[in-house]
Design a protein around this motif. Structure first.
Motif, PDB file in Angstrom:
ATOM      1  N   ASP A 155       0.834  -1.209   0.000  1.00 18.13           N
ATOM      2  CA  ASP A 155       0.000   0.000   0.000  1.00 18.13           C
ATOM      3  C   ASP A 155       0.866   1.254   0.000  1.00 18.13           C
ATOM      4  O   ASP A 155       0.503   2.277   0.576  1.00 18.13           O
ATOM      5  CB  ASP A 155      -0.935   0.006   1.206  1.00 18.13           C
ATOM      6  CG  ASP A 155      -0.175  -0.097   2.531  1.00 18.13           C
ATOM      7  OD1 ASP A 155       1.051  -0.341   2.498  1.00 18.13           O
ATOM      8  OD2 ASP A 155      -0.804   0.063   3.592  1.00 18.13           O
ATOM      9  N   ASP A 156       1.990   1.198  -0.651  1.00 16.86           N
ATOM     10  CA  ASP A 156       2.986   2.267  -0.608  1.00 16.86           C
ATOM     11  C   ASP A 156       2.471   3.544  -1.267  1.00 16.86           C
ATOM     12  O   ASP A 156       1.938   3.509  -2.379  1.00 16.86           O
ATOM     13  CB  ASP A 156       4.259   1.799  -1.326  1.00 16.86           C
ATOM     14  CG  ASP A 156       5.498   2.516  -0.842  1.00 16.86           C
ATOM     15  OD1 ASP A 156       5.534   3.756  -0.967  1.00 16.86           O
ATOM     16  OD2 ASP A 156       6.423   1.848  -0.364  1.00 16.86           O
ATOM     17  N   SER A 157       2.632   4.667  -0.588  1.00 14.99           N
ATOM     18  CA  SER A 157       2.152   5.951  -1.112  1.00 14.99           C
ATOM     19  C   SER A 157       3.031   6.477  -2.241  1.00 14.99           C
ATOM     20  O   SER A 157       2.643   7.422  -2.934  1.00 14.99           O
ATOM     21  CB  SER A 157       2.097   6.992   0.013  1.00 14.99           C
ATOM     22  OG  SER A 157       3.386   7.217   0.557  1.00 14.99           O
ATOM     23  N   ARG A 158       4.183   5.875  -2.445  1.00 15.43           N
ATOM     24  CA  ARG A 158       5.089   6.331  -3.512  1.00 15.43           C
ATOM     25  C   ARG A 158       4.697   5.821  -4.884  1.00 15.43           C
ATOM     26  O   ARG A 158       5.270   6.230  -5.892  1.00 15.43           O
ATOM     27  CB  ARG A 158       6.528   5.893  -3.195  1.00 15.43           C
ATOM     28  CG  ARG A 158       7.127   6.571  -1.981  1.00 15.43           C
ATOM     29  CD  ARG A 158       8.464   5.958  -1.610  1.00 15.43           C
ATOM     30  NE  ARG A 158       8.336   4.580  -1.144  1.00 15.43           N
ATOM     31  CZ  ARG A 158       9.361   3.822  -0.736  1.00 15.43           C
ATOM     32  NH1 ARG A 158      10.588   4.328  -0.766  1.00 15.43           N
ATOM     33  NH2 ARG A 158       9.171   2.577  -0.310  1.00 15.43           N
ATOM     34  N   ILE A 159       3.738   4.925  -4.931  1.00 13.80           N
ATOM     35  CA  ILE A 159       3.321   4.347  -6.207  1.00 13.80           C
ATOM     36  C   ILE A 159       1.814   4.478  -6.383  1.00 13.80           C
ATOM     37  O   ILE A 159       1.072   4.669  -5.422  1.00 13.80           O
ATOM     38  CB  ILE A 159       3.720   2.865  -6.323  1.00 13.80           C
ATOM     39  CG1 ILE A 159       3.055   2.043  -5.207  1.00 13.80           C
ATOM     40  CG2 ILE A 159       5.242   2.708  -6.312  1.00 13.80           C
ATOM     41  CD1 ILE A 159       3.193   0.549  -5.368  1.00 13.80           C
ATOM     42  N   SER A 160       1.391   4.366  -7.625  1.00 10.03           N
ATOM     43  CA  SER A 160      -0.032   4.320  -7.957  1.00 10.03           C
ATOM     44  C   SER A 160      -0.312   3.038  -8.719  1.00 10.03           C
ATOM     45  O   SER A 160       0.551   2.527  -9.437  1.00 10.03           O
ATOM     46  CB  SER A 160      -0.422   5.519  -8.833  1.00 10.03           C
ATOM     47  OG  SER A 160      -0.131   6.741  -8.190  1.00 10.03           O
ATOM     48  N   HIS A 161      -1.524   2.515  -8.555  1.00  9.61           N
ATOM     49  CA  HIS A 161      -1.966   1.357  -9.323  1.00  9.61           C
ATOM     50  C   HIS A 161      -2.875   1.867 -10.437  1.00  9.61           C
ATOM     51  O   HIS A 161      -3.913   2.475 -10.178  1.00  9.61           O
ATOM     52  CB  HIS A 161      -2.688   0.353  -8.432  1.00  9.61           C
ATOM     53  CG  HIS A 161      -1.781  -0.315  -7.439  1.00  9.61           C
ATOM     54  ND1 HIS A 161      -1.060  -1.442  -7.745  1.00  9.61           N
ATOM     55  CD2 HIS A 161      -1.465   0.017  -6.155  1.00  9.61           C
ATOM     56  CE1 HIS A 161      -0.335  -1.795  -6.686  1.00  9.61           C
ATOM     57  NE2 HIS A 161      -0.559  -0.927  -5.713  1.00  9.61           N
ATOM     58  N   CYS A 162      -2.459   1.626 -11.667  1.00  8.68           N
ATOM     59  CA  CYS A 162      -3.142   2.208 -12.822  1.00  8.68           C
ATOM     60  C   CYS A 162      -3.622   1.115 -13.766  1.00  8.68           C
ATOM     61  O   CYS A 162      -3.183  -0.037 -13.691  1.00  8.68           O
ATOM     62  CB  CYS A 162      -2.188   3.145 -13.569  1.00  8.68           C
ATOM     63  SG  CYS A 162      -1.413   4.409 -12.539  1.00  8.68           S
ATOM     64  N   GLU A 163      -4.516   1.494 -14.668  1.00  8.49           N
ATOM     65  CA  GLU A 163      -5.007   0.588 -15.700  1.00  8.49           C
ATOM     66  C   GLU A 163      -4.924   1.259 -17.053  1.00  8.49           C
ATOM     67  O   GLU A 163      -5.041   2.488 -17.164  1.00  8.49           O
ATOM     68  CB  GLU A 163      -6.451   0.158 -15.426  1.00  8.49           C
ATOM     69  CG  GLU A 163      -6.608  -0.837 -14.310  1.00  8.49           C
ATOM     70  CD  GLU A 163      -8.012  -1.421 -14.251  1.00  8.49           C
ATOM     71  OE1 GLU A 163      -8.903  -0.911 -14.974  1.00  8.49           O
ATOM     72  OE2 GLU A 163      -8.217  -2.393 -13.506  1.00  8.49           O
ATOM     73  N   ALA A 164      -4.745   0.456 -18.076  1.00  8.46           N
ATOM     74  CA  ALA A 164      -4.751   0.951 -19.453  1.00  8.46           C
ATOM     75  C   ALA A 164      -5.239  -0.169 -20.364  1.00  8.46           C
ATOM     76  O   ALA A 164      -4.958  -1.348 -20.105  1.00  8.46           O
ATOM     77  CB  ALA A 164      -3.361   1.402 -19.872  1.00  8.46           C
ATOM     78  N   VAL A 165      -5.960   0.180 -21.391  1.00  5.81           N
ATOM     79  CA  VAL A 165      -6.368  -0.793 -22.410  1.00  5.81           C
ATOM     80  C   VAL A 165      -5.339  -0.730 -23.527  1.00  5.81           C
ATOM     81  O   VAL A 165      -5.170   0.306 -24.184  1.00  5.81           O
ATOM     82  CB  VAL A 165      -7.778  -0.500 -22.939  1.00  5.81           C
ATOM     83  CG1 VAL A 165      -8.131  -1.470 -24.067  1.00  5.81           C
ATOM     84  CG2 VAL A 165      -8.802  -0.605 -21.807  1.00  5.81           C
TER      85      VAL A 165
END
Length: 342
Positions: free
Chosen positions: A9-19
């Motif tokens: 759950d690190d605040s230094r990263i984001s979890h993203c999505e892309a098609v």
């Protein structure tokens, strides 16, 4: 020595999505705190890993002023959001799991992120992907590095997996087990997936017997009393198991069913050379991708630097300080000197 790593759950990263070319991908995105970055680097995992396999390298590369992009590859983790979306083959085309498809998806994600040039890093299958991506997209990929995976030049002659195992690479015998259809049906329940991961990541039976042997694959008898996996902490093992429970092993195992497809794509490539600067880091104790397999790489990669670390196949997590040191020196001495601006 303690090495910084990202938490789940690190605040230094984001979890993203892309098609990407019709398939939905999940990827980790890390950007320096001040939001400015000097380069974009993609990290490509192998089998049976996840984007989280790069947990020790992501914060290190962010500190090097990099924008870090780490996808879950096709069939892994959160790249597909549910069983109804998982590309099951059949009926889905097995080409979805080819190296060329991975290269095309990397190129598309770079385009969506506004990166006309990228650096690529790979481990295991990810190493095979980054070499070919650099060849298919030479204007996109400026530099690349591979952990454990040596370069294999395209061949004009198809060599089956059995021929390879019976010949120069008997340690690839486990791939025969992985490519067969029965394994994914035998490993579906949570405890089964958990034991599978413990075995692959170095767990041994109560009698000290290896539960995963390169020449044969999984030893189900030894797995009945398997112990801890040295390359995964308890929390990490729980995370990996939960991620694999999303879709099972079908997608990851499909990567071992594309040998002919990858060969046919190689025939269209038109080059055996990798012209970009390359860093290759071998694990001296790797029992599958043995250091001797890298002999002759320099004949196809004019700008090759070789390093080695005293560890086995899971170098990213077993020897993170040493791996990061090799990458950092190469970035400083080779990449930064070329004035990459992305």
């Amino acid at each position: 020595m303690s090495v910084d790593k990202i938490a789940l759950d690190d605040s230094r990263i984001s979890h993203c999505e892309a098609v990407l070319n019709g398939q939905r991908y999940h990827y980790i995105l890390g950007i320096p705190e001040h939001q400015a970055f000097s380069a974009t680097i993609f990290l490509i995992h192998g089998w049976p890993d996840l984007s989280y396999g790069w947990r020790y390298q992501i914060p290190f590369l962010i500190q090097q002023n990099m924008r870090v992009v780490v996808p879950d590859m096709m069939g892994y983790g959160r790249t597909v959001s549910g069983p109804q979306d998982a590309p099951q083959s059949p009926p889905a085309d097995l080409h979805l799991y080819s190296i060329k498809r991975a290269a095309d998806d990397i190129a598309e994600l770079a385009k969506q992120l506004g990166a006309p040039e990228i650096i690529l890093g790979g481990h295991d299958w990810g190493g095979a992907v980054v070499y070919r991506t650099a060849q298919w997209y030479p204007k996109l990929v400026t530099h690349l590095f591979s952990i454990c995976t040596p370069y294999t030049a395209p061949s004009r002659q198809f060599i089956s997996l059995k021929q390879m195992v019976d010949g120069p690479l008997p340690q690839f015998g486990y791939q025969i087990q992985l490519s067969e259809p029965g394994l994914e049906n035998d490993l579906k329940a949570y405890d089964q997936i958990r034991r599978f991961l413990q075995a692959v990541y170095g767990g041994r039976s109560e009698r000290g017997r290896s539960c995963f042997r390169p020449d044969i694959g999984l030893d189900f008898e030894a797995m009945k009393t398997i112990g801890t996996a040295p390359s995964l902490s308890g929390q990490e093992l729980n995370h990996y198991t939960s991620e694999y429970m999303r879709h099972g092993l079908h997608g990851p195992l499909n990567w071992y069913r594309t040998r002919l497809i990858n060969f046919e794509d190689d025939l269209k490539l038109g080059t055996k050379m990798v012209k970009q600067p390359v860093l290759f880091i071998t694990g001296k104790l790797d029992e599958v991708l043995k250091p001797a397999m890298s002999t002759g790489m320099e004949n196809f990669i004019p700008q090759l630097r070789k390093e080695e670390v005293e560890t086995g196949h899971w170098a990213l997590t077993e020897a993170p300080a040493e791996v990061n040191k090799c990458i950092g020196s190469w970035l400083k001495e080779i990449v930064c000197k070329s004035s990459v601006k992305l």
